[in-house]
Design a protein around this motif. Structure first.
Motif, PDB file in Angstrom:
ATOM      1  N   SER A 119       0.804  -1.229   0.000  1.00 49.33           N
ATOM      2  CA  SER A 119       0.000   0.000   0.000  1.00 49.33           C
ATOM      3  C   SER A 119       0.833   1.273   0.000  1.00 49.33           C
ATOM      4  N   ASN A 120       2.162   1.171  -0.130  1.00 49.21           N
ATOM      5  CA  ASN A 120       3.006   2.356  -0.063  1.00 49.21           C
ATOM      6  C   ASN A 120       3.532   2.704  -1.447  1.00 49.21           C
ATOM      7  N   ASN A 121       3.423   3.983  -1.825  1.00 46.68           N
ATOM      8  CA  ASN A 121       3.877   4.437  -3.136  1.00 46.68           C
ATOM      9  C   ASN A 121       5.180   5.218  -3.074  1.00 46.68           C
ATOM     10  N   GLU A 151       8.702   2.418  -6.260  1.00 48.59           N
ATOM     11  CA  GLU A 151       8.143   1.291  -6.996  1.00 48.59           C
ATOM     12  C   GLU A 151       8.872   0.026  -6.534  1.00 48.59           C
ATOM     13  N   LYS A 170       4.872  10.653  -2.686  1.00 47.73           N
ATOM     14  CA  LYS A 170       5.338  10.498  -4.073  1.00 47.73           C
ATOM     15  C   LYS A 170       6.533  11.398  -4.379  1.00 47.73           C
ATOM     16  N   ALA A 207       9.333   9.638  -6.026  1.00 50.05           N
ATOM     17  CA  ALA A 207       8.969   9.028  -7.309  1.00 50.05           C
ATOM     18  C   ALA A 207       9.080  10.010  -8.471  1.00 50.05           C
TER      19      ALA A 207
END
Length: 460
Positions: free
Chosen positions: A200-202, A205, A296, A299
């Motif tokens: 469940s963690n973004n 990746e 994020k 990311a």
């Protein structure tokens, strides 16, 4: 009456000789021959372009094969993290059923990057074969260690009592989880926990995480250490996340390329392999030391690219790249060859039929398919020698039997050998190719000017 008959006969003879004179001029004219050679060179651009397409197609097939091998084995690996995540209670304002603002308590996350981060990797490489193609792969042990220090809560407008350190998690990532050969055991503040996928963690990746209880520990440095037993292909990279990030990489590959935003501070490469060391400070890092809510941030592709560095295991020779560069000189070689052949024809005063020019042009086009096909089997350097000797020998033998002039054939063989040697030197000297090429072309033009100075062009 006799006079009129004679005039009529002379007129008939003149009319009969005119076509023959025109055909003779077409056959003997230097200008017409030069125009034909120019048109032929332009037409040879078409098969040259087809050869370029063939090289591109074979190179694309190589990349497809490499991708197929890496997909089955494991792809390039990028080691990211770890990041310490501490939940905290926050007071927000929400609207109730009647649309009125009411206070509510929610759980949000505090993200902390390492104060000190150490990567130490050892690579054992090998070459995998798929048909005629080769792919570099490796097995590696990456030791990751470092520590976290107390967060500056005041700068984030947080209070210590808001934190939930007993529910903290440590999150890290590798780009291809298929390459993990063992489950990482993370040691943090005296606790040893097995990493699990972070569904469940973004934050990253392909994240891995461990849950850790840091109650009563967050005011002191929090040390961590774990090993990654990895396999990958072609490249091993790291993300600069520490306030101070130190990296040591060593391996048995003797043709590495150091890639990314940072070059190593020290490196050594020899026949036995390589070693390299990096040390980066947070001044050039595109990420803050701590932040809240935004899961994020890491990311962001542009920021991540600016903080990524590592080593590539380059194959010693990329025959497709060199063959492509060689083919770009194809029209130049054909043009110089035809000009040399034309001057040989004028100087030796022996005619060469236009069809023979076409055959010689075809031989020089086939040269590049020979170079491509042999380079896939024996490498570029030996393929260049084989294709060049075969093509020069074929043209020289053909020209010798055509002109019945051994001296002219030998001179022309020397000229062709000079041209192909010139191209080979340019391909090998990448940094100096423009300088060497310009000087060589100047010398060639000077030689052609010298050779043509005694030719009486007005007679043709």
């Amino acid at each position: 009456m006799k006079y009129k008959v004679l005039l009529y006969r002379n007129k008939m003879i003149t009319e009969e000789q005119q076509p023959q004179g025109f055909l003779h001029w077409l056959k003997e004219s230097v200008t017409v021959k030069l125009i034909f050679i120019g048109v032929l060179i332009l037409f040879l651009i078409i098969p040259s372009a087809l050869v370029d397409n063939l090289i591109t197609e074979r190179a694309a097939r190589q990349q497809e094969t490499i991708k197929a091998v890496t997909d089955q084995y494991s792809g390039s690996q990028l080691v990211q993290g770890p990041v310490l995540v501490i939940p905290y209670k926050a007071q927000v304002t929400e609207k109730d059923d009647k649309g009125k603002d009411v206070p509510a308590e929610v759980i949000q996350n505090l993200y902390i990057l390492p104060n000190e981060l150490y990567y130490k990797a050892k690579l054992n490489s090998e070459v995998r074969h798929r048909g005629i193609y080769e792919v570099s792969v490796y097995n590696s042990t990456v030791n990751v260690s470092g520590n976290f220090t107390r967060a500056d809560l005041n700068s984030l407008s947080l209070k210590a009592e808001q934190l939930l350190p007993e529910k903290a998690t440590l999150i890290f990532s590798i780009s291809d989880l298929k390459g993990l050969k063992t489950n990482p055991q993370v040691k943090i503040s005296g606790q040893s926990v097995t990493a699990e996928p972070a569904v469940s963690n973004n934050l990253f990746e392909n994240s891995l995480q461990v849950a850790v209880n840091l109650k009563g520990l967050i005011d002191n440095p929090i040390p961590f250490q774990f090993n990654l037993d990895l396999k990958g292909s072609q490249e091993l990279s790291f993300l600069h996340l520490g306030k101070t990030t130190d990296v040591e990489v060593a391996g048995d590959w003797n043709s590495p390329s150091f890639d990314g935003r940072y070059l190593p501070d020290t490196s050594k490469i020899d026949n036995k392999g390589f070693s390299a060391q990096w040390r980066m400070l947070y001044y050039n890092r595109p990420f803050p030391q701590q932040w809240t809510e935004d899961n994020k941030l890491l990311a962001n592709e542009k920021k991540a690219a600016n903080a990524t560095f590592g080593v590539k295991l380059l194959m010693p020779v990329d025959q497709y790249q060199k063959t492509t560069r060689t083919s770009k000189y194809g029209i130049l070689i054909i043009m110089l060859t035809f000009i040399s052949l034309f001057l040989t024809e004028l100087i030796s005063k022996q005619k060469i039929h236009v069809f023979n020019y076409i055959l010689i042009g075809a031989a020089m086009i086939i040269y590049y398919t020979l170079l491509l096909s042999f380079s896939e089997q024996v490498g570029y350097n030996l393929a260049y020698l084989i294709a060049s000797v075969a093509t020069i020998g074929l043209i020289a033998t053909f020209l010798g039997s055509l002109l019945k002039n051994r001296k002219a054939a030998i001179i022309f063989t020397f000229i062709l050998t000079l041209f192909y040697s010139f191209i080979y030197v340019i391909i090998q000297l990448e940094d100096l190719s423009l300088l060497i090429g310009s000087i060589a072309l100047f010398i060639i033009i000077a030689a052609l000017m010298y050779s043509s100075r005694k030719i009486n062009w007005d007679r043709h």
